[in-house]
Design an enzyme around this catalytic site. Structure first.
Site, mmCIF file in Angstrom:
data_model
loop_
_atom_site.group_PDB
_atom_site.id
_atom_site.type_symbol
_atom_site.label_atom_id
_atom_site.label_comp_id
_atom_site.label_asym_id
_atom_site.label_seq_id
_atom_site.Cartn_x
_atom_site.Cartn_y
_atom_site.Cartn_z
ATOM 1 N N SER A 15 0.814 -1.226 0.000
ATOM 2 C CA SER A 15 0.000 0.000 0.000
ATOM 3 C C SER A 15 0.846 1.274 0.000
ATOM 4 C CB SER A 15 -0.921 0.010 1.222
ATOM 5 O OG SER A 15 -1.602 1.255 1.267
ATOM 6 N N LYS A 16 0.440 2.206 -0.843
ATOM 7 C CA LYS A 16 1.142 3.496 -0.888
ATOM 8 C C LYS A 16 0.446 4.542 -0.020
ATOM 9 C CE LYS A 16 2.637 2.365 -5.439
ATOM 10 N NZ LYS A 16 3.535 1.401 -4.810
ATOM 11 N N LYS A 66 -13.751 -3.932 1.328
ATOM 12 C CA LYS A 66 -14.605 -2.761 1.083
ATOM 13 C C LYS A 66 -16.093 -3.054 1.330
ATOM 14 C CE LYS A 66 -11.458 -0.446 -2.064
ATOM 15 N NZ LYS A 66 -11.276 0.271 -3.328
ATOM 16 N N GLY A 131 -16.731 -4.253 -8.087
ATOM 17 C CA GLY A 131 -16.795 -3.222 -7.054
ATOM 18 C C GLY A 131 -16.266 -1.880 -7.518
ATOM 19 N N ARG A 153 -17.701 -8.942 -19.387
ATOM 20 C CA ARG A 153 -17.700 -10.339 -19.847
ATOM 21 C C ARG A 153 -19.021 -10.999 -19.490
ATOM 22 N NH1 ARG A 153 -12.472 -12.983 -17.191
ATOM 23 N NH2 ARG A 153 -13.871 -12.639 -15.441
ATOM 24 N N LYS A 157 -24.205 -8.895 -15.127
ATOM 25 C CA LYS A 157 -23.743 -8.040 -14.023
ATOM 26 C C LYS A 157 -23.828 -6.568 -14.432
ATOM 27 C CE LYS A 157 -20.293 -11.086 -11.994
ATOM 28 N NZ LYS A 157 -18.857 -11.170 -11.749
HETATM 29 P P1 NDP Z 1 -14.002 -7.289 -8.873
HETATM 30 O O1 NDP Z 1 -13.416 -8.643 -8.629
HETATM 31 O O2 NDP Z 1 -15.174 -6.833 -8.087
HETATM 32 O O3 NDP Z 1 -14.457 -7.208 -10.430
HETATM 33 C C1 NDP Z 1 -13.609 -7.633 -11.444
HETATM 34 C C2 NDP Z 1 -14.154 -7.154 -12.801
HETATM 35 O O4 NDP Z 1 -13.140 -7.416 -13.785
HETATM 36 C C3 NDP Z 1 -15.406 -7.918 -13.269
HETATM 37 O O5 NDP Z 1 -16.205 -7.024 -14.012
HETATM 38 C C4 NDP Z 1 -14.813 -9.008 -14.173
HETATM 39 O O6 NDP Z 1 -15.696 -9.459 -15.163
HETATM 40 C C5 NDP Z 1 -13.693 -8.236 -14.813
HETATM 41 N N1 NDP Z 1 -12.596 -9.065 -15.346
HETATM 42 C C6 NDP Z 1 -11.674 -9.772 -14.656
HETATM 43 N N2 NDP Z 1 -10.798 -10.347 -15.491
HETATM 44 C C7 NDP Z 1 -11.165 -9.995 -16.749
HETATM 45 C C8 NDP Z 1 -10.660 -10.296 -18.057
HETATM 46 N N3 NDP Z 1 -9.567 -11.052 -18.226
HETATM 47 N N4 NDP Z 1 -11.272 -9.753 -19.123
HETATM 48 C C9 NDP Z 1 -12.375 -8.980 -18.957
HETATM 49 N N5 NDP Z 1 -12.907 -8.666 -17.748
HETATM 50 C C10 NDP Z 1 -12.305 -9.175 -16.655
HETATM 51 O O7 NDP Z 1 -12.767 -6.270 -8.758
HETATM 52 P P2 NDP Z 1 -12.821 -4.707 -8.389
HETATM 53 O O8 NDP Z 1 -13.878 -4.084 -9.239
HETATM 54 O O9 NDP Z 1 -12.902 -4.537 -6.922
HETATM 55 O O10 NDP Z 1 -11.359 -4.181 -8.801
HETATM 56 C C11 NDP Z 1 -10.972 -3.983 -10.163
HETATM 57 C C12 NDP Z 1 -9.602 -3.336 -10.207
HETATM 58 O O11 NDP Z 1 -9.632 -1.984 -9.790
HETATM 59 C C13 NDP Z 1 -8.565 -3.997 -9.289
HETATM 60 O O12 NDP Z 1 -7.489 -4.308 -10.108
HETATM 61 C C14 NDP Z 1 -8.233 -2.929 -8.257
HETATM 62 O O13 NDP Z 1 -6.883 -3.005 -7.848
HETATM 63 C C15 NDP Z 1 -8.480 -1.652 -9.032
HETATM 64 N N6 NDP Z 1 -8.774 -0.439 -8.196
HETATM 65 C C16 NDP Z 1 -7.978 0.696 -8.331
HETATM 66 C C17 NDP Z 1 -8.230 1.867 -7.581
HETATM 67 C C18 NDP Z 1 -7.328 3.093 -7.711
HETATM 68 O O14 NDP Z 1 -7.363 3.962 -6.822
HETATM 69 N N7 NDP Z 1 -6.551 3.262 -8.761
HETATM 70 C C19 NDP Z 1 -9.359 1.919 -6.642
HETATM 71 C C20 NDP Z 1 -10.171 0.711 -6.611
HETATM 72 C C21 NDP Z 1 -9.859 -0.427 -7.350
HETATM 73 P P3 NDP Z 1 -16.805 -10.612 -14.840
HETATM 74 O O15 NDP Z 1 -17.907 -9.912 -14.102
HETATM 75 O O16 NDP Z 1 -17.233 -11.099 -16.159
HETATM 76 O O17 NDP Z 1 -16.103 -11.651 -14.011
#
Ligand code: NDP
Length: 274
Positions: A15-16, A66, A131, A153, A157
């Site tokens: 964590s930063k 979260k 999320g 995908r 959802k």
């Molecule tokens: P979730 O596990 O809740 O959701 C993952 C999402 O990614 C789903 O919509 C899933 O699709 C999709 N997904 C996963 N793999 C693939 C793939 N190979 N191709 C297409 N779609 C894919 O994760 P979160 O929403 O909580 O987090 C997402 C990202 O956001 C994380 O990497 C997190 O680190 C980052 N993040 C960054 C922040 C920042 O401040 N910069 C703040 C908050 C989060 P499906 O529904 O079809 O499974």
């Protein structure tokens, strides 16, 4: 005596947030300390209560807690309620817990202020329906884009999100291929695909002229999505480091009532190679 704050997650060593908040505190002359707390996967609430009893004033919450943070909050801001996820806790004197979600505001500020990209009247494609995506939909709609489309995908959802936010604006949803032939001004990757070095199955030709490609992930190298955007001729390639700092600034503002200067902190993290 300083006020105590912390970020809580599992894992947490990456964590930063401690670096960012210490810099904000130094800059704004706040007497506070900020630490990182590793909570066991089944011990989030206990760890929060322990910190609160030690006199802690607030916490940032990161993966995978979260949703639990949303559940233990005794009051919620509108944006946390819409996101159904909480990344910021503020403790009050009567042991109450205010839950907020600053991720969406951080994203919008990074796009509009730091990147000088106006969202109003633009066509925006949001990739993902997890999320992170849920947390940015309301703040995006508040900027009045011409179109907000959500590609996922698992199409169902995205449809659930479309229904949930239908009273706030018009949202199109579909699989990635459903948007073949369309062009978008701003494409935001809010999937976790970059974490696994994967690219969501975006059709080619999806970027409009002078478009922005935004990945909420960050790292030393371009993510697969930003590499794809570059190959497609996009020059405005943005990673999530600015969002990270801006969401932290929004939490800091909630706790301390002072808005820190973010640009230098973003530059500092970039220089450190993140
Ligand atoms: P979730 O596990 O809740 O959701 C993952 C999402 O990614 C789903 O919509 C899933 O699709 C999709 N997904 C996963 N793999 C693939 C793939 N190979 N191709 C297409 N779609 C894919 O994760 P979160 O929403 O909580 O987090 C997402 C990202 O956001 C994380 O990497 C997190 O680190 C980052 N993040 C960054 C922040 C920042 O401040 N910069 C703040 C908050 C989060 P499906 O529904 O079809 O499974």
């Amino acid at each position: 005596m300083p006020d105590f704050y912390a970020v809580i997650g599992n894992p947490i060593h990456h964590s930063k947030s401690p670096i960012i908040h210490k810099e904000f505190a130094r800059q704004t002359h706040q007497n506070m300390q900020y630490e990182a707390i590793l909570a066991p996967l089944d011990g989030f609430e206990t760890a929060v209560k322990r910190f609160q009893q030690r006199g802690g004033k607030g916490m940032n919450v990161t993966l995978p807690f979260k949703l639990e943070a949303y559940v233990i909050s005794t009051r919620l801001t509108d944006r946390a309620n819409a996101a159904q996820a909480v990344n910021t806790l503020k403790f009050d004197e009567n042991h109450g817990i205010l839950g907020d979600n600053t991720d969406g505001a951080g994203l919008i500020r990074d796009i509009e202020v730091n990147q000088s990209v106006v969202i109003a009247d633009k066509s925006v494609l949001l990739m993902g329906a997890g999320g992170a995506a849920r947390g940015v939909i309301l703040p995006l709609l508040e900027q009045r884009p011409r179109i907000l489309a959500i590609a996922n995908r698992t199409k169902e959802k995205a449809q659930v999100l479309q229904e949930q936010f239908s009273s706030h604006g018009n949202i199109l949803t579909g699989h990635y291929q459903d948007f073949s032939g369309e062009r978008f001004d701003i494409i935001i990757n809010a999937t976790s695909a970059s974490l696994h070095d994967e690219l969501p199955p975006l059709p080619t030709g999806i970027f409009a002229e002078k478009s922005t490609a935004y990945d909420i992930m960050y790292g030393k190298e371009l993510t697969p999505f930003l590499r794809f955007a570059k190959q497609q001729g996009v020059s405005n390639l943005v990673d999530g480091i600015g969002m990270l700092v801006e969401q932290a600034a929004e939490s800091f503002f909630l706790w301390r009532g002072v808005r820190p200067e973010t640009r230098k902190v973003i530059e500092m993290l970039r220089k450190k190679g993140q």
